[in-house]
Design a protein around this motif. Structure first.
Motif, PDB file in Angstrom:
ATOM      1  N   ILE A 197       0.667  -1.064   0.164  1.00 13.57           N
ATOM      2  CA  ILE A 197      -0.104  -0.058   0.429  1.00 13.57           C
ATOM      3  C   ILE A 197       0.862   0.745  -0.313  1.00 13.57           C
ATOM      4  CG2 ILE A 197      -1.859   1.280   1.337  1.00 13.57           C
ATOM      5  CD1 ILE A 197      -2.690  -1.459   2.744  1.00 13.57           C
ATOM      6  N   VAL A 198       2.075   0.802   0.823  1.00 13.82           N
ATOM      7  CA  VAL A 198       2.660   2.433   1.417  1.00 13.82           C
ATOM      8  C   VAL A 198       3.791   2.593  -0.834  1.00 13.82           C
ATOM      9  CG1 VAL A 198       4.521   3.515   2.330  1.00 13.82           C
ATOM     10  CG2 VAL A 198       3.358   2.512   3.342  1.00 13.82           C
ATOM     11  N   THR A 349      11.856   1.090   4.125  1.00 15.21           N
ATOM     12  CA  THR A 349      11.732   1.934   5.378  1.00 15.21           C
ATOM     13  C   THR A 349       9.834   1.560   5.692  1.00 15.21           C
ATOM     14  OG1 THR A 349      12.071   4.046   4.135  1.00 15.21           O
ATOM     15  CG2 THR A 349      10.605   3.878   6.670  1.00 15.21           C
ATOM     16  N   ALA A 350       9.331   0.841   5.091  1.00 19.12           N
ATOM     17  CA  ALA A 350       8.192   0.325   6.249  1.00 19.12           C
ATOM     18  C   ALA A 350       8.470  -1.025   6.569  1.00 19.12           C
ATOM     19  CB  ALA A 350       6.761  -0.015   4.782  1.00 19.12           C
ATOM     20  N   ASN A 351       9.059  -2.006   5.623  1.00 19.26           N
ATOM     21  CA  ASN A 351       9.922  -3.700   6.099  1.00 19.26           C
ATOM     22  C   ASN A 351      10.455  -2.998   8.084  1.00 19.26           C
ATOM     23  OD1 ASN A 351       9.062  -5.653   4.843  1.00 19.26           O
ATOM     24  ND2 ASN A 351       9.514  -4.445   3.471  1.00 19.26           N
ATOM     25  N   CYS A 365      15.710 -14.439   3.573  1.00 17.48           N
ATOM     26  CA  CYS A 365      15.852 -12.756   2.331  1.00 17.48           C
ATOM     27  C   CYS A 365      14.217 -12.481   2.175  1.00 17.48           C
ATOM     28  CB  CYS A 365      16.762 -13.032   2.028  1.00 17.48           C
ATOM     29  SG  CYS A 365      17.517 -11.223   1.415  1.00 17.48           S
ATOM     30  N   ARG A 366      13.334 -12.989   2.987  1.00 14.77           N
ATOM     31  CA  ARG A 366      11.645 -13.392   2.415  1.00 14.77           C
ATOM     32  C   ARG A 366      11.822 -11.815   2.181  1.00 14.77           C
ATOM     33  NH1 ARG A 366       7.116 -15.415   5.176  1.00 14.77           N
ATOM     34  NH2 ARG A 366       5.300 -14.380   4.391  1.00 14.77           N
ATOM     35  N   TYR A 367      12.137 -11.038   3.029  1.00 12.28           N
ATOM     36  CA  TYR A 367      11.547  -9.335   3.855  1.00 12.28           C
ATOM     37  C   TYR A 367      12.073  -8.536   1.857  1.00 12.28           C
ATOM     38  CZ  TYR A 367       8.494 -11.321   6.970  1.00 12.28           C
ATOM     39  OH  TYR A 367       7.604 -12.328   7.403  1.00 12.28           O
TER      40      TYR A 367
END
Length: 715
Positions: A197-198, A349-351, A365-367
């Motif tokens: 969304i971001v 930033t969001a993560n 490293c999934r994210y």
């Protein structure tokens, strides 16, 4: 020259470039296929996803296809335990058309290869827009497909491949100014993951500002906020929540009263100290990995090598090239550089905010895979610029592909090893449940995906990802978990947990170890244990209902989050940050160590006896500083506050009633580990009705002052 009549005539060079394009697309197919073949050989032809979280998607997809939309456990109603609505719906289609049971693992992995192919094609076309040669563009796409952690993430059965592909598609269509496709891909991106969304809204704002002159066609951009509203509405009316359970289970933004579980210390520390967070995130992005990550005794040699190569070789090269490439793109074509930079910044930033640095660059490293994919686009910009200005040709790109090949091998070995682990570790559990316990058994477990998907038993997910009520309990600690399980109906009959992770459950509501399972190929770090559940001594009933001629008028069950909420319970957050460190032995070797130090408010559970021999199980909190709560009383009548604890109070506790000092509390008693009931008398002049009681003591590092498990108020 190319004949412009419909683009049907091509020069020989254009035809050759087209052939190269299709050859480059073979790379993700061959590499992804090699990953799957290795996993199949390691699991006797059965490819289970290498992470348990993927099986949670499978469980939601299975139940949704059977008519139980957004339901993890049939009979419990919908729950917001599905992080990616779009990926779950896609798997639902796969399950519905016949890819069921083990086959859904193959379906998700094959879909991951297809998404990897699409991602390579998108990078190729985006770089061709930057006027890169077909060789440089194609080799950059191959660079993505040969980067081990990216391939692992795409084939993991989770939503990472879909999420990354949609980010690349949105950037590509935005850079090409293809409005309708841009709007559709951005709308789908908002359904792929919450942080999508971001990313999507930032890119929409960029696209809107790109033209400088709004037109009627820009109404297509309204599709994106409409998709956000539609998803939120669907979640709210189907589950009663606007966000997924993972937010409550993992995010420091959702920290609850008391204290998070020990692994969250790192995230909380980053969140409370922004400069430290910036330093750690930047360090991790460019190669830093905590030393203990490389010294896990249970880790395979391939895994240790993959972590080392990815962290200290691959990531610095790719992210360093990302900055240089973006600089080149910004110099020549800002419309290509800006969306890549904005998307990468938004993902990082969001993560980092929602998950913390530790999760973002961990978990295979999934994210972090979306960030690596965007970074590779920037590397491609730099390679294309260098090839054109310095006449280097495709050789630097080919050299980078060769550098990444060791990560491909290492992460391929990890993929096979992890798939084998999931199969060898969980399949005996499923057989044990089906063969020895039967369908009536209720299983309480952490990492609930595999067990729930392959059995029809009722599963209680104490990890909080699938059941919202346990997310808060897990963050609060062991005592809150025990209190929550005590209210579960039907009660769990078996625990299947990591003993080191939920010691309170093991020590309180679990009987003698029924069976300890650990595959001989794995060390105790990865083991779980079966424990039969025993709730016979649970509960916090008072052995006496009258104290000094007074009767109970109110009770506060400490660590029971519902009871605490009803009493406006709060406790001071005296934080100890020494939670993860490396111990250096005398011989110079190092050992990872996690300190479970005192933090005011952390909960734990205890099985102990009174002096008379009666045994009871209760959950309580560690208090090193202060606590406050409201109790129901009748005004003008003297009251007695009774605390159940397991140890003497070590330092004087100042008691305040409605902000008026009521005296010091320092009861003495027997040693710790025995139930004691200590009392404090409140004079009638301080009792006003619905009184707020605050207990305060002077905090000392690493020291526990007292441990309340239950409060009763007598009048």
């Amino acid at each position: 020259m190319i004949n412009g009549l419909g683009g049907k005539s091509r020069t020989g060079a254009a035809t050759k470039a087209g052939r190269r394009f299709w050859l480059f697309l073979l790379a993700p197919i061959l590499i992804g296929g090699a990953f799957l073949v290795g996993a199949a050989l390691a699991t006797q032809g059965r490819v289970d996803p290498p992470i348990d979280d993927s099986l949670i998607f499978f469980q939601f997809a299975k139940n949704t296809a059977r008519g139980y939309v957004m339901t993890f456990q049939v009979g419990e109603g919908p729950t917001a335990g599905c992080t990616s609505l779009l990926w779950m719906l896609y798997l639902t289609v796969g399950w519905g058309v016949g890819w069921r049971g083990v086959l859904l693992g193959w379906f998700s992995a094959a879909s991951g290869i297809a998404l990897l192919v699409i991602s390579v094609a998108l990078i190729y076309r985006l770089l061709r827009t930057f006027e890169a040669s077909s060789s440089v563009a194609g080799l950059t796409g191959v660079l993505l497909a040969s980067t081990g952690p990216v391939v692992y993430a795409y084939l993991s059965g989770a939503e990472t491949g879909l999420f990354t592909t949609l980010i690349l598609a949105t950037v590509f269509f935005g850079a090409r100014k293809e409005l309708v496709r841009f709007a559709v891909s951005a709308a789908l991106l908002t359904w792929a993951r919450p942080e999508g969304i971001v990313v999507a809204l930032i890119l929409v704002a960029w696209y809107f500002c790109l033209s400088g002159k709004p037109s009627a066609r820009y109404a297509w951009l309204l599709v994106v906020p409409a998709a956000v509203i539609a998803e939120g509405t669907f979640f709210y009316f189907s589950t009663g929540e606007l966000s997924t359970n993972s937010y409550y289970a993992k995010s420091p933004l959702a920290a609850f009263a008391g204290s998070p579980r020990p692994p969250d210390f790192y995230k909380i520390k980053l969140w409370l100290e922004p400069l430290l967070a910036l330093k750690a995130i930047t360090g991790s992005a460019f190669g830093y990995v905590p030393r203990y990550a490389l010294r896990i005794d249970a880790a395979s040699a391939a895994y240790k090598a993959s972590v080392f190569i990815t962290a200290y070789i691959l990531r610095p090269i790719i992210l360093g090239g990302f900055i240089a490439g973006l600089g080149a793109a910004a110099f020549r074509a800002r419309r290509l550089a800006i969306p890549v930079f904005l998307a990468a910044a938004a993902v990082l930033t969001a993560n980092a905010v929602a998950l913390g640095d530790f999760h973002f660059f961990w978990h295979r490293c999934r994210y972090g895979a979306p960030l690596l994919a965007l970074a590779i686009v920037g590397v491609g910009y730099g390679l294309a610029y260098a090839a054109r200005v310095f006449r280097l040709g495709p050789w630097p790109a080919a050299a980078l592909v060769l550098v990444t090949l060791p990560t491909t091998w290492c992460w391929g070995a990890c993929f096979a090893n992890d798939s084998r682990f999931v199969y060898c570790f969980y399949e005996p559990v499923v057989k044990f449940i089906k063969g020895e316990l039967g369908p009536e058994a209720v299983i309480a477990t952490h990492d609930a995906g595999y067990v729930s998907y392959y059995t029809d038993n009722r599963i209680v997910d104490i990890g909080g990802l699938c059941a919202r009520r346990y997310a808060e309990a897990l963050r609060a600690g062991d005592g809150a978990i025990v209190e929550a399980l005590e209210r579960e109906r039907p009660l769990p009959t078996l625990f299947f947990i990591y003993p080191y992770r939920v010691q309170g459950v093991e020590a309180t509501v679990a009987g003698p170890c029924l069976k300890f399972y650990c595959n001989e190929s794995f060390q105790s770090y990865t083991c779980k244990a079966y424990f039969p559940a025993d709730f016979s001594d649970c509960g916090a009933d008072r052995p006496r209902r009258v104290v000094g001629g007074k009767e109970v008028v109110d009770t506060l069950d400490v660590a029971d989050l519902d009871s605490e909420s009803a009493h406006n319970y709060r406790c001071g957050a005296f934080v100890c940050f020494d939670c993860m460190w490396v111990v250096v032995r005398e011989d110079g070797t190092e050992e990872a160590y996690e300190q479970r130090c005192a933090r005011s408010g952390v909960t734990y559970a205890l099985r102990a006896k009174y002096r008379g021999g009666r045994e009871a199980v209760d959950g309580g909190r560690v208090i090193a500083e202060s606590e406050e709560f409201t109790v129901a009383t009748s005004p003008g009548r003297a009251a007695t506050l009774l605390m159940r604890t397991d140890r003497p109070i070590r330092r004087p506790v100042a008691v305040y009633v409605n902000d008026v000092f009521a005296g010091l509390w320092l009861p003495q008693g027997p040693r710790a580990g025995v139930w004691r009931e200590v009392r404090f008398d409140i004079p009638s002049r301080l009792v006003e009705g619905n009184d707020t009681i605050r207990l305060m003591s002077e905090p000392f590092v690493h020291e526990i002052n007292y441990t309340p498990f239950h409060y009763w108020v007598f009048q």
